[in-house]
Write a protein that holds these residues in place. Structure first.
Motif, short mmCIF file in Angstrom:
data_model
loop_
_atom_site.label_atom_id
_atom_site.label_comp_id
_atom_site.label_asym_id
_atom_site.label_seq_id
_atom_site.Cartn_x
_atom_site.Cartn_y
_atom_site.Cartn_z
N GLU A 251 0.85 -1.19 0.00
CA GLU A 251 0.00 0.00 0.00
C GLU A 251 0.88 1.24 0.00
O GLU A 251 1.85 1.34 0.77
CB GLU A 251 -0.89 -0.02 1.24
N THR A 252 0.54 2.22 -0.82
CA THR A 252 1.37 3.42 -0.95
C THR A 252 1.50 4.16 0.37
O THR A 252 2.58 4.66 0.70
CB THR A 252 0.79 4.35 -2.03
N CYS A 253 0.43 4.27 1.15
CA CYS A 253 0.49 4.98 2.42
C CYS A 253 1.59 4.43 3.32
O CYS A 253 2.24 5.18 4.06
CB CYS A 253 -0.84 4.89 3.16
N TYR B 222 -3.13 2.89 -5.23
CA TYR B 222 -3.33 2.41 -3.86
C TYR B 222 -2.47 1.16 -3.63
O TYR B 222 -1.49 1.20 -2.91
CB TYR B 222 -4.81 2.10 -3.66
N CYS C 32 -4.61 6.64 -0.07
CA CYS C 32 -3.39 6.71 -0.88
C CYS C 32 -3.44 7.83 -1.92
O CYS C 32 -2.42 8.15 -2.51
CB CYS C 32 -3.11 5.37 -1.54
#
Length: 730
Positions: free
Chosen positions: A298-300, A346, A368
């Motif tokens: 996940e990008t976050c 995302y 994201c």
């Protein structure tokens, strides 16, 4: 700091367009509504009108602040000023410093003030993570002050923090820790920042109270208990531990943050620098879910791991932090922006042959997207750093840095990573001697350095940096050669899959463009997931071992050819490969893959119970429920009832429910499909060691008008339901 021409400058400029395309009034609407004011436009859909209302607005203030600091663009500055002005209007209307877009938030906060706390991993008092949501506006106001000097934002931040201080002042430590079971972002970090900005120690006390001990304490003992945890819930907490340690000198909390960083980057991350599948930390000895899942890193998570890396580097400069930073920046963060549309990603699947989904400005309001619009606004953040003695060159990104206090302007030019070298030129030079320290990356063995054409020692110190100290003069030039080579990298569990790296760059192979369902996301609840068909893994190429022939081909840029079972395939930097299926990880055995492909191929929809996003995407509701992680699976059980919504498909199909009894002693449960009792008394045994699956045959009559199915499970009498792990519609 200003970027020069490179993929990073192009990404920054495209993100600026994305920021200006977003409608500020729609992002502001949740805040005005919560304050009792008439919004100037309807709020956005997607996550912005289904419970997480306002979270993108907070990220947007941060992104505008970073972009304005990075570019000085007046259109961005005006947009930031408008956002702050309208948010101030909402806060003033509240009268007590409160500012939030949480729908019906006042009721939630007053319940908490009274000590009525009903917390779960992804909920708090019947709202979707309101603490996580409100953290975004705290962070936005902080960034507007720190990055642009906006005095109004500083006053708003202090007033909002005073409101939170008052809200929880009467809660016991036990109540606070109970509340912190709910995802709450990096509130502890932000409150520590407010303490540093204002000099008031009460805010540092607030930061400590918002530090989740259940996560902190194992880390202080160097214990990794992260398996099965929601990854991005934990990383911001650790950033807060680190920030607090900077202010109070607590070496134990610093050690906890550093241990977490090493554990995640060494044992839990894949080649691109990302971590987690289905948003959760997988076991360190089993990365198979990375290959099977379409919901990869996940990008976050990487956004926050970069923030933690930068903070650790600030305390103890070490090339290892920047080696990870570089890996994650090039191969994950840069790859999450569509270079044509600016759309954001995302999940980045590691599953061979799958693809990514890109956001669109007015349909996609995922977390994201929020962290994404920040990511591509701040590429200049860690290229350089400094101490009292001199400048640290951390990254090889074309740029000009001006250190006004020391009278230094340094230009960095290169075609990195296409050409393994960089050149530093002093345009203005300080009086007296100064160190310029250049990171020696872990991926090169034979770095060379010359000053004005003369070789100097390229031996790195214990910190991994080569130091050049001299009295610099305008026009002095430092040339750095950074030889790269191809190497294969396994998953941390050592399993038989390999990624191909060239220097810091992860290489990938195009795998076709067929059936990329939802490539550009709509505003549906699961629009961020690449729901298109998965290519059966046995139909994809494989390689024969660790000694794989890879050759660089002609032409511009990084282009390679690699021999596989299907012949030669093209390899190129993953960050350049878009709107395509791809292969990053290659199996290194001929027999193929161990997975039930028939089951995957027949699946119309699947719910992974106990996992936040999967449950949110499927309309989870329930009474007296709890979640956990047992025998490698997440689950949810209930003493009342549980319900989910499943998407429909052609034909009637069947329903599979996988469960574990959970030591309840056995019992029965009723299963309803769209209000029709399907099975009155499905029995389950008392085994708590083996997962079982029960199958239900569905009929056309059971379908809802939209073709889907609502499933409700209710345990009998005084029993709880079994631990339900997976619900799959075939």
């Amino acid at each position: 700091m200003r970027l020069l021409d490179s993929p990073f400058l192009r990404a920054q400029e495209l993100n600026k367009q994305y920021l200006l395309t977003l409608d500020a009034d729609r992002l502001l609407a949740p805040y005005l509504i919560e304050a009792g004011l008439e919004p100037r436009a309807e709020r956005y859909t997607n996550w912005e009108n289904t419970g997480l209302d306002g979270h993108i607005g907070g990220h947007y203030v941060s992104a505008l602040s970073y972009m304005y600091a990075s570019t000085g663009d007046e259109a961005i500055g005006r947009r930031l000023g408008y956002m702050i002005g309208e948010l101030k209007r909402a806060q003033d209307r509240s009268g007590d410093g409160y500012l939030s877009g949480v729908p019906g938030g006042r009721q939630v906060w007053e319940e908490i003030r009274r000590g009525d706390i009903r917390a779960s991993g992804f909920g708090l008092n019947d709202r979707w993570v309101p603490l996580y949501n409100i953290h975004k506006i705290f962070a936005g106001l902080r960034d507007a002050w720190l990055l642009t000097g906006n005095e109004t934002a500083l006053g708003m931040l202090t007033d909002l923090t005073d409101w939170m201080y008052s809200l929880v002042e009467g809660l016991s430590d036990e109540q606070m820790q109970d509340m912190l079971r709910s995802e709450h972002g990096g509130l502890n970090e932000t409150f520590a920042d407010v303490a540093a900005i204002t000099g008031d120690s009460k805010y540092l006390d607030l930061a400590r109270r918002f530090s989740h001990r259940a996560i902190l304490e194992p880390l202080t003992c160097c214990e990794d208990r992260l398996t099965g945890m929601h990854a991005n819930t934990q990383i911001p907490k650790v950033i807060g531990f680190k920030r607090i340690s900077e202010l109070d000198g607590d070496e134990v909390w610093l050690g906890a943050a550093d241990y977490f960083w090493h554990t995640v980057t060494h044992d839990r991350s894949v080649a691109i620098g990302g971590n987690s599948a289905y948003e959760h930390f997988n076991p360190t000895d089993d990365f198979s879910v990375m290959i099977s899942s379409e919901q990869g890193p996940e990008t976050c998570n990487t956004y926050n791991m970069l923030r933690l890396s930068a903070m650790l580097h600030r305390t103890r400069p070490d090339a290892a932090y920047m080696d990870y930073y570089e890996r994650a920046l090039y191969n994950h963060i840069l790859s999450t922006q569509n270079p044509s549309t600016g759309g954001l990603v995302y999940f980045t699947p590691m599953r061979p042959g799958h693809y990514r989904v890109y956001s669109q400005p007015h349909t996609s309001m995922w977390c994201c997207v929020g962290s994404g619009i920040e990511n591509h606004s701040k590429y200049g953040e860690m290229i350089y750093s400094h101490d009292d003695r001199g400048l640290w060159v951390n990254l090889f990104i074309p740029s000009v840095v001006t250190w006004r206090e020391r009278g230094l302007t340094l230009r960095q030019e290169n075609e990195f990573p296409d050409r393994a070298a960089t050149r530093l030129t002093a345009e203005k030079a300080p009086d007296g001697e100064m160190d310029i320290r250049i990171r020696k990356p872990g991926w090169t063995a034979d770095m060379t350095v010359t000053v004005n054409g003369s070789p100097v020692s390229a031996t790195a110190g214990e910190d991994g940096y080569v130091s050049v100290r001299r009295r610099w003069r305008p026009g002095d030039t430092v040339e750095v050669e950074l030889p790269m080579e191809v190497r294969l990298e396994a998953f941390p569990d050592g399993s038989d899959y390999r990624a191909v790296n060239y220097g810091p760059v992860v290489l990938a192979s195009p795998a076709g463009t067929a059936d990329m369902t939802g490539l550009f996301a709509d505003d549906s609840r699961g629009g961020h997931i690449a729901h298109g068909p998965k290519i059966p893994l046995h139909k994809l190429p494989w390689i024969t071992g660790d000694d794989v022939p890879v050759r660089r081909t002609g032409g511009q840029g990084l282009r390679f050819a690699m021999k596989t079972s299907a012949g030669e395939v093209e390899l190129l930097p993953f960050y350049e490969l878009h709107e395509s299926r791809y292969i990053i990880y290659w199996p290194t055995f001929e027999s193929g893959y161990d997975e039930d492909e028939a089951l995957e191929a027949a699946t119309i929809d699947v719910i992974y119970c106990g996992q936040q996003q999967s449950e949110s995407d499927h309309g989870f509701k329930g009474e007296d429920t709890q979640t956990g992680y047992t025998h490698g699976r997440h689950w949810r059980m209930s003493g009342g009832w549980i319900s989910y919504d499943l998407a429909g498909g052609s034909g009637a199909g069947s329903l599979l429910i996988t469960f574990l009894s959970g030591g309840d002693g056995g019992g029965c449960f009723t299963t309803e499909i769209n209000g029709i009792v399907h099975t009155e008394a499905a029995p389950y045994g008392n085994s708590d060691s083996e997962w079982e699956t029960i199958e239900y045959t569905l009929t056309e009559e059971m379908k809802a008008d939209n073709g889907g199915f609502k499933i409700k499970i209710t345990p009998h009498e005084s029993h709880k339901s079994p631990m339900i792990s997976v619900i799959r519609l075939l």
